[in-house]
Design an enzyme around this catalytic site. Structure first.
Site, short mmCIF file in Angstrom:
data_model
loop_
_atom_site.label_atom_id
_atom_site.label_comp_id
_atom_site.label_asym_id
_atom_site.label_seq_id
_atom_site.Cartn_x
_atom_site.Cartn_y
_atom_site.Cartn_z
CE LYS A 119 0.01 6.00 64.20
NZ LYS A 119 -0.91 4.95 63.76
CE LYS A 202 -1.77 12.98 60.26
NZ LYS A 202 -1.43 11.59 59.97
CE LYS A 205 -7.61 7.11 62.04
NZ LYS A 205 -8.25 6.58 60.86
P1 TYM Z 1 -4.79 6.38 58.05
O1 TYM Z 1 -5.79 5.41 58.55
O2 TYM Z 1 -4.00 7.17 59.04
O3 TYM Z 1 -5.49 7.40 57.07
C1 TYM Z 1 -6.30 6.93 55.99
C2 TYM Z 1 -6.14 7.85 54.80
O4 TYM Z 1 -6.53 9.20 55.15
C3 TYM Z 1 -5.46 10.09 54.82
N1 TYM Z 1 -5.43 11.16 55.82
C4 TYM Z 1 -5.42 12.46 55.53
N2 TYM Z 1 -5.46 13.11 54.35
C5 TYM Z 1 -5.45 14.47 54.38
N3 TYM Z 1 -5.40 15.18 55.53
C6 TYM Z 1 -5.36 14.58 56.75
N4 TYM Z 1 -5.33 15.28 57.86
C7 TYM Z 1 -5.37 13.14 56.77
N5 TYM Z 1 -5.35 12.22 57.77
C8 TYM Z 1 -5.38 11.02 57.17
C9 TYM Z 1 -4.20 9.24 54.86
O5 TYM Z 1 -3.16 9.82 54.12
C10 TYM Z 1 -4.69 7.94 54.28
O6 TYM Z 1 -4.70 7.99 52.87
N6 TYM Z 1 -0.98 3.40 56.72
C11 TYM Z 1 -2.27 3.93 56.31
C12 TYM Z 1 -3.32 2.89 56.03
C13 TYM Z 1 -2.90 1.82 55.07
C14 TYM Z 1 -2.83 1.95 53.66
C15 TYM Z 1 -2.43 0.66 53.19
C16 TYM Z 1 -3.04 3.00 52.78
C17 TYM Z 1 -2.56 0.56 55.40
N7 TYM Z 1 -2.28 -0.16 54.26
C18 TYM Z 1 -2.25 0.42 51.84
C19 TYM Z 1 -2.86 2.74 51.42
C20 TYM Z 1 -2.47 1.47 50.95
C21 TYM Z 1 -2.79 4.84 57.42
O7 TYM Z 1 -2.40 4.75 58.56
O8 TYM Z 1 -3.79 5.67 57.02
#
Ligand code: TYM
Length: 343
Positions: A119, A202, A205
């Site tokens: 990022k 991957k 968004k």
């Molecule tokens: P984020 O917002 O990028 O994504 C949210 C969740 O979706 C999953 N994900 C995917 N799974 C499969 N294939 C994909 N292409 C894909 N893109 C996204 C992510 O693995 C995630 O589970 N840091 C985290 C958010 C967060 C969090 C937490 C998660 C903040 N605090 C505490 C768990 C516990 C994030 O950026 O996810």
């Protein structure tokens, strides 16, 4: 579920409300959050708006995206009576515990985080400090609830390892068994849904090409068109999963089909082995529309009443706060903070 004996099983997970949610978020996270809720374990789900602002967010768009992400949770089957659903900034314990963890985690640990490197890109000097310490806030999200199980997609694995390291170091430094060492729950065939334009990247968004992803707000025609145009190779589908090994795009579409249908890639290939993409893609498009159209219709319905969404988030925040606040207070005690303010 296996867990450390001292801690009752409790599921926590979060999604960033930075723009619309994708099929990756749905299959890798949201759909599995609903499964956890249905298993009867305590489930806490959070829209992590404080994480979202580690890269610039237009305030009115952030507010809209937060409500829209909440609508996606509800439309996918999260029941606010059985799960706690809230946005992070309404529960101050997250930011307070993150400060403690800023003083536990080491610079070297955070420097190794691949999400930061991706990022921040080449211009690291110009990245927000928050982006660097983001994983400490994520650890705080989880550990403020003494959560034991965290369902996520594969891309979050490194952050969960850091959460474990923080819990272990805190417990060790202060001579306590206070924070649980969490279990990442990375399960199923869709732990890493790939871009429709490049099977080695991957689905995200933040990808500049909208054709690379399916958004939960896409209508039926858009979904069908994106699948029709998805990159593939000229070979027919193989009969066995081993035949997908060097075919990332084919493997991705088969995995998406399997995840949407709640079946296995083996079963999908039993049905479609030998078929070309000309016949597989329309069937995948039909399946995706059948599964996703009701969610997007329900999201539209819910978004017509933002006050009700805010009420649900506020109620969830109050319930989340009631769990996190006493844990944070005990943590401050352990660390040696004087606590004498009249309540
Ligand atoms: P984020 O917002 O990028 O994504 C949210 C969740 O979706 C999953 N994900 C995917 N799974 C499969 N294939 C994909 N292409 C894909 N893109 C996204 C992510 O693995 C995630 O589970 N840091 C985290 C958010 C967060 C969090 C937490 C998660 C903040 N605090 C505490 C768990 C516990 C994030 O950026 O996810």
């Amino acid at each position: 579920m296996s867990t450390a004996p001292a801690f009752t099983p409790r599921v926590f997970s979060g999604i960033q409300p930075s723009g619309g949610l994708t099929l990756g978020n749905y299959l890798g996270a949201l759909k599995r959050f609903v499964e956890k809720q249905e298993q009867g374990v305590e489930t806490i789900y959070c829209l992590v708006d404080l994480h979202a602002i580690t890269v610039w967010q237009d305030p009115s768009k952030l507010r809209h995206s937060t409500r829209e992400a909440a609508a996606a949770f509800l439309a996918a089957g999260i029941d606010p009576a059985r799960s706690i659903l809230f946005n992070q900034s309404q529960v101050p314990a997250h930011a307070e515990l993150a400060w403690i963890f800023n003083c536990v985690a080491r610079m070297g640990w955070l420097s190794r985080m691949t999400q930061f490197k991706d990022k921040a890109g080449k211009n690291r000097e110009n990245a927000a400090v928050g982006l660097f310490v983001y994983p400490n806030l994520m650890a705080a999200d989880i550990l403020a609830y003494h959560a034991t199980h965290v369902p996520v997609g594969e891309d979050q694995k490194q952050h969960l390892e850091l959460t474990r390291d923080i819990a272990i170091k805190f417990n060790h430094d202060y001579g306590v068994e206070f924070f649980p060492v969490v279990e990442p729950v990375i399960e199923g065939v869709a732990t890493r849904v790939m871009s429709l334009r490049d099977g080695t990247k991957k689905m995200s968004k933040s990808d500049p090409s909208d054709m690379s992803r399916i958004n939960l707000t896409d209508d039926a025609d858009t979904i069908a068109q994106k699948i029709r145009k998805a990159k593939t190779d000229p070979e027919p589908l193989p009969d066995e999963v081993s035949g997908l090994e060097s075919r990332p795009e084919a493997r991705n579409l088969v995995n998406i089909y399997a995840a949407l249908e709640d079946t296995t890639p083996t079963a999908v290939l039993r049905a479609f082995g030998g078929h070309g993409f000309g016949s597989f893609k329309p069937q995948l498009a039909d399946l995706a529309v059948t599964k996703l159209a009701p969610i997007s219709a329900e999201m539209t319905r819910l978004m017509a009443d933002p006050a009700e969404i805010d009420r649900i988030l506020g109620d969830g925040a109050a319930r989340a706060d009631a769990i996190a606040r006493p844990i944070l207070e005990r943590c401050f005690d352990i660390v040696g903070m004087v606590r004498s303010r009249p309540v």
